[in-house]
Design an enzyme around this catalytic site. Sequence first.
Site, PDB file in Angstrom:
ATOM      1  N   SER A 251       0.762  -1.432   0.107  1.00 37.12           N
ATOM      2  CA  SER A 251       0.317  -0.005  -0.222  1.00 37.12           C
ATOM      3  C   SER A 251       1.162   1.083   0.309  1.00 37.12           C
ATOM      4  O   SER A 251       1.937   0.440  -0.175  1.00 37.12           O
ATOM      5  CB  SER A 251      -0.959  -0.161   1.326  1.00 37.12           C
ATOM      6  OG  SER A 251      -0.291   0.272   2.399  1.00 37.12           O
ATOM      7  N   LYS A 252       0.514   3.186   0.017  1.00 38.35           N
ATOM      8  CA  LYS A 252       1.143   3.643   0.438  1.00 38.35           C
ATOM      9  C   LYS A 252       1.582   4.072   1.748  1.00 38.35           C
ATOM     10  O   LYS A 252       3.181   4.494   1.271  1.00 38.35           O
ATOM     11  CB  LYS A 252      -0.317   4.594  -0.429  1.00 38.35           C
ATOM     12  CG  LYS A 252      -0.138   4.700  -2.403  1.00 38.35           C
ATOM     13  CD  LYS A 252      -1.568   6.446  -1.789  1.00 38.35           C
ATOM     14  CE  LYS A 252      -2.220   5.947  -3.631  1.00 38.35           C
ATOM     15  NZ  LYS A 252      -2.614   6.215  -4.254  1.00 38.35           N
ATOM     16  N   ARG A 253       1.634   3.367   1.934  1.00 37.29           N
ATOM     17  CA  ARG A 253       2.240   3.701   3.279  1.00 37.29           C
ATOM     18  C   ARG A 253       3.087   2.454   3.757  1.00 37.29           C
ATOM     19  O   ARG A 253       4.795   2.966   4.160  1.00 37.29           O
ATOM     20  CB  ARG A 253       1.373   2.665   3.813  1.00 37.29           C
ATOM     21  CG  ARG A 253      -0.348   3.182   4.820  1.00 37.29           C
ATOM     22  CD  ARG A 253      -0.398   3.014   5.995  1.00 37.29           C
ATOM     23  NE  ARG A 253      -1.156   1.339   5.859  1.00 37.29           N
ATOM     24  CZ  ARG A 253      -2.337   0.965   5.355  1.00 37.29           C
ATOM     25  NH1 ARG A 253      -3.078   2.498   4.966  1.00 37.29           N
ATOM     26  NH2 ARG A 253      -2.753   0.305   5.687  1.00 37.29           N
TER      27      ARG A 253
END
Length: 314
Positions: A251-253
Amino acid sequence: MSAVVGRFAPSPSGRLHLGNLACSLLAWLSAKHEGGRIVLRIEDLDAERCPRKYADLLEEDLAWLGLYWDEGGSHGGSHGPYYQSECADIYTASYEKLAAQGLVYPCFCSRAQLHAASAPHTSDGNVIYPGTCRSLTPAEVAEKRKAKAPAYRLKVPDEVVSFTDGCMGPHSENLLRDCGDFYLRRADGVFAYQLAVVVDDARMGVTEVVRGADLLSSTARQLYLYRLLGLKAPRFAHCPLLLAPDGRRLSKRDGDQSLENLRARYTAAEIVGKLAYAYGLQEEPAPCTPESLTADFSWEKVPKQDICLPEDLF
């Protein structure tokens, strides 16, 4: 047969990560293999979460990788607007068409209430709405409005929608039991993803939607919307998701897998080559360009299960 029109439809809430990039590469290859075109649409429905700077960086990243688009984004074209934050009037017209069919109703349930309830959940973790507000009387609606602005849902029938996915094969869902009445508009007035993408893909002439397998469960709802709105549905291909070596979904995390960091460590050809290898499009993770993969692209080569990245690939 008319030419294929594919699309990139990223949500710019951060830098591209490998999962977004893989979908973009497969969408580009699938369309270009058939001599088609690519539209870039910026899915910034929630403008606060999606500042324009990320949309601009996203364009820069796609161009750097050689994933050029034929219309859309800041380049513009004949099917604009290409930023969803600019399309409220367009979505309103379709929303009102559905409301006129008596299929839209206000919903006062909070997210916390829905998750606390014993309603079943979809495979992607969303609650299958139990219809709590479906039969409220006008008097009950008026009373509830005094305390809370409602969101709006679309009524769905007890009906099975079946289609053949270009990557995953045959798929069926019962709209009522597997999806449930779904949001068309949030309480703050922002239109929901399901409505926006259907309206946009239709008006942009998109004939093929390539996206991650996490959106496979959205397809039945969207096919239902195409039908209600009298629009021609595209074909769909849902690609397997990329998982980190420990099995987590990217994910973008995951900053280490964002293109910002990958660009500092690899060339564009190295990144494309590693992704092509992970998705079965070449036998070794050797550097390559998107163009070099086009002639031999086939969905038959792409795995049908999520892909766990080898520890040393990136």
